[in-house]
Write a protein that holds these residues in place. Structure first.
Motif, mmCIF file in Angstrom:
data_model
loop_
_atom_site.group_PDB
_atom_site.id
_atom_site.type_symbol
_atom_site.label_atom_id
_atom_site.label_comp_id
_atom_site.label_asym_id
_atom_site.label_seq_id
_atom_site.Cartn_x
_atom_site.Cartn_y
_atom_site.Cartn_z
ATOM 1 N N GLY A 40 0.817 -1.212 0.000
ATOM 2 C CA GLY A 40 0.000 0.000 0.000
ATOM 3 C C GLY A 40 0.849 1.260 0.000
ATOM 4 N N LEU A 41 1.884 1.283 0.841
ATOM 5 C CA LEU A 41 2.773 2.446 0.872
ATOM 6 C C LEU A 41 3.548 2.594 -0.435
ATOM 7 C CD1 LEU A 41 4.149 2.242 4.518
ATOM 8 C CD2 LEU A 41 2.433 3.814 3.614
ATOM 9 N N LEU A 42 4.024 1.480 -0.991
ATOM 10 C CA LEU A 42 4.723 1.536 -2.267
ATOM 11 C C LEU A 42 3.792 1.952 -3.401
ATOM 12 C CD1 LEU A 42 7.054 -1.580 -1.987
ATOM 13 C CD2 LEU A 42 7.684 0.828 -1.806
ATOM 14 N N SER A 43 2.522 1.563 -3.308
ATOM 15 C CA SER A 43 1.536 1.971 -4.315
ATOM 16 C C SER A 43 1.354 3.487 -4.312
ATOM 17 C CB SER A 43 0.179 1.309 -4.055
ATOM 18 O OG SER A 43 0.272 -0.084 -4.137
ATOM 19 N N LEU A 44 1.289 4.074 -3.124
ATOM 20 C CA LEU A 44 1.154 5.529 -3.031
ATOM 21 C C LEU A 44 2.388 6.228 -3.594
ATOM 22 C CD1 LEU A 44 -0.440 5.734 0.503
ATOM 23 C CD2 LEU A 44 -1.560 6.315 -1.644
ATOM 24 N N ALA A 45 3.574 5.701 -3.320
ATOM 25 C CA ALA A 45 4.800 6.292 -3.848
ATOM 26 C C ALA A 45 4.861 6.160 -5.372
ATOM 27 C CB ALA A 45 6.013 5.637 -3.214
ATOM 28 N N PHE A 46 4.478 5.003 -5.887
ATOM 29 C CA PHE A 46 4.476 4.764 -7.335
ATOM 30 C C PHE A 46 3.482 5.688 -8.029
ATOM 31 C CE2 PHE A 46 3.445 1.948 -11.062
ATOM 32 C CZ PHE A 46 4.693 2.047 -11.657
ATOM 33 N N TRP A 47 2.333 5.886 -7.417
ATOM 34 C CA TRP A 47 1.337 6.815 -7.947
ATOM 35 C C TRP A 47 1.894 8.233 -7.993
ATOM 36 C CZ3 TRP A 47 -0.952 10.733 -4.913
ATOM 37 C CH2 TRP A 47 -1.964 11.451 -5.551
ATOM 38 N N GLY A 48 2.573 8.656 -6.958
ATOM 39 C CA GLY A 48 3.186 9.980 -6.947
ATOM 40 C C GLY A 48 4.224 10.138 -8.038
ATOM 41 N N GLY A 58 6.006 15.927 -8.364
ATOM 42 C CA GLY A 58 6.198 14.474 -8.347
ATOM 43 C C GLY A 58 6.922 13.994 -7.111
ATOM 44 N N ILE A 59 8.004 14.654 -6.769
ATOM 45 C CA ILE A 59 8.776 14.264 -5.584
ATOM 46 C C ILE A 59 7.956 14.492 -4.317
ATOM 47 C CG2 ILE A 59 10.799 14.836 -4.192
ATOM 48 C CD1 ILE A 59 12.295 15.350 -6.797
ATOM 49 N N LEU A 60 7.221 15.606 -4.296
ATOM 50 C CA LEU A 60 6.393 15.898 -3.134
ATOM 51 C C LEU A 60 5.353 14.800 -2.892
ATOM 52 C CD1 LEU A 60 5.645 17.982 -0.928
ATOM 53 C CD2 LEU A 60 4.024 18.931 -2.561
ATOM 54 N N PHE A 61 4.663 14.376 -3.949
ATOM 55 C CA PHE A 61 3.653 13.328 -3.792
ATOM 56 C C PHE A 61 4.281 11.949 -3.623
ATOM 57 C CE2 PHE A 61 0.835 16.597 -5.422
ATOM 58 C CZ PHE A 61 -0.281 16.388 -4.644
ATOM 59 N N MET A 62 5.432 11.734 -4.254
ATOM 60 C CA MET A 62 6.092 10.439 -4.151
ATOM 61 C C MET A 62 6.540 10.164 -2.716
ATOM 62 S SD MET A 62 8.964 9.141 -6.837
ATOM 63 C CE MET A 62 10.205 10.240 -6.268
ATOM 64 N N ILE A 63 6.957 11.184 -2.014
ATOM 65 C CA ILE A 63 7.391 11.026 -0.633
ATOM 66 C C ILE A 63 6.254 11.347 0.345
ATOM 67 C CG2 ILE A 63 8.977 11.899 1.132
ATOM 68 C CD1 ILE A 63 10.971 12.389 -1.185
ATOM 69 N N GLY A 64 5.490 12.392 0.045
ATOM 70 C CA GLY A 64 4.468 12.874 0.968
ATOM 71 C C GLY A 64 3.288 11.940 1.153
ATOM 72 N N ALA A 65 2.812 11.322 0.073
ATOM 73 C CA ALA A 65 1.635 10.450 0.183
ATOM 74 C C ALA A 65 1.893 9.240 1.092
ATOM 75 C CB ALA A 65 1.156 10.016 -1.198
ATOM 76 N N PRO A 66 2.995 8.488 0.901
ATOM 77 C CA PRO A 66 3.234 7.364 1.816
ATOM 78 C C PRO A 66 3.528 7.808 3.253
ATOM 79 C CG PRO A 66 4.661 7.185 -0.107
ATOM 80 C CD PRO A 66 3.950 8.477 -0.215
ATOM 81 N N VAL A 67 4.217 8.928 3.407
ATOM 82 C CA VAL A 67 4.511 9.408 4.761
ATOM 83 C C VAL A 67 3.223 9.818 5.469
ATOM 84 C CG1 VAL A 67 5.619 11.274 6.065
ATOM 85 C CG2 VAL A 67 6.891 10.072 4.296
ATOM 86 N N VAL A 72 -0.963 8.679 9.498
ATOM 87 C CA VAL A 72 -2.372 8.448 9.857
ATOM 88 C C VAL A 72 -2.537 7.049 10.443
ATOM 89 C CG1 VAL A 72 -4.695 8.179 8.891
ATOM 90 C CG2 VAL A 72 -3.306 10.134 8.237
ATOM 91 N N TRP A 73 -1.881 6.062 9.837
ATOM 92 C CA TRP A 73 -1.947 4.680 10.341
ATOM 93 C C TRP A 73 -1.412 4.615 11.775
ATOM 94 C CZ3 TRP A 73 -3.929 0.228 8.402
ATOM 95 C CH2 TRP A 73 -3.595 -0.944 9.058
#
Length: 134
Positions: A40-48, A58-67, A72-73
């Protein structure tokens, strides 16, 4: 040589080196749970990486979304959470994160991967909640 034993003790003498050490058993459901969370975390990074133009957003979402998802988790779903959450709150958080990771795959053009991920994560979540309810 064994340790002295009381005449009342009729059971086996435990191994002194094994006292206090928890016995670790292989738990396939826990391994599946770790794989689902990691995917799931890798999916968010790949999507970014794929959905946003590189370099800046791209870098912001690639790192920010999984973090953000991991934060939240940790805050609402993990066993070490500093915020006490009931079962309904934990379910809402888990479903939101799983759907977000599955939606990432749908948005980049791989709906089958997203659907399979959501189904496997749902199975893993149901088993986890049944274990927590014991």
């Amino acid at each position: 040589m064994s340790a002295p034993q009381s005449p009342v003790d009729w059971g086996e003498v435990p191994d002194p080196s094994a006292i206090g050490k928890p016995r670790r058993e292989f738990d396939g459901w826990r391994v599946l749970r770790i794989v689902v969370c990691t995917f799931g975390l890798l999916s968010l990074a790949f999507w970014g990486y794929l959905a946003w133009p590189f370099p800046m957003p791209g870098i912001l979402f690639m790192i920010g979304a999984p973090v953000f998802a991991a934060l939240v988790w940790y805050l609402f779903r993990s066993e070490a959470s500093p915020i006490e959450t009931d079962v309904v709150g934990k379910t809402i958080v888990e479903v939101a994160l799983v759907v977000a990771a599955g939606a990432c795959w749908v948005s980049i053009g791989h709906p089958v991967v997203g659907l399979v991920f959501i189904l496997v994560a749902a199975l893993s979540g149901v088993v986890q909640f049944r274990r927590e309810a014991r």
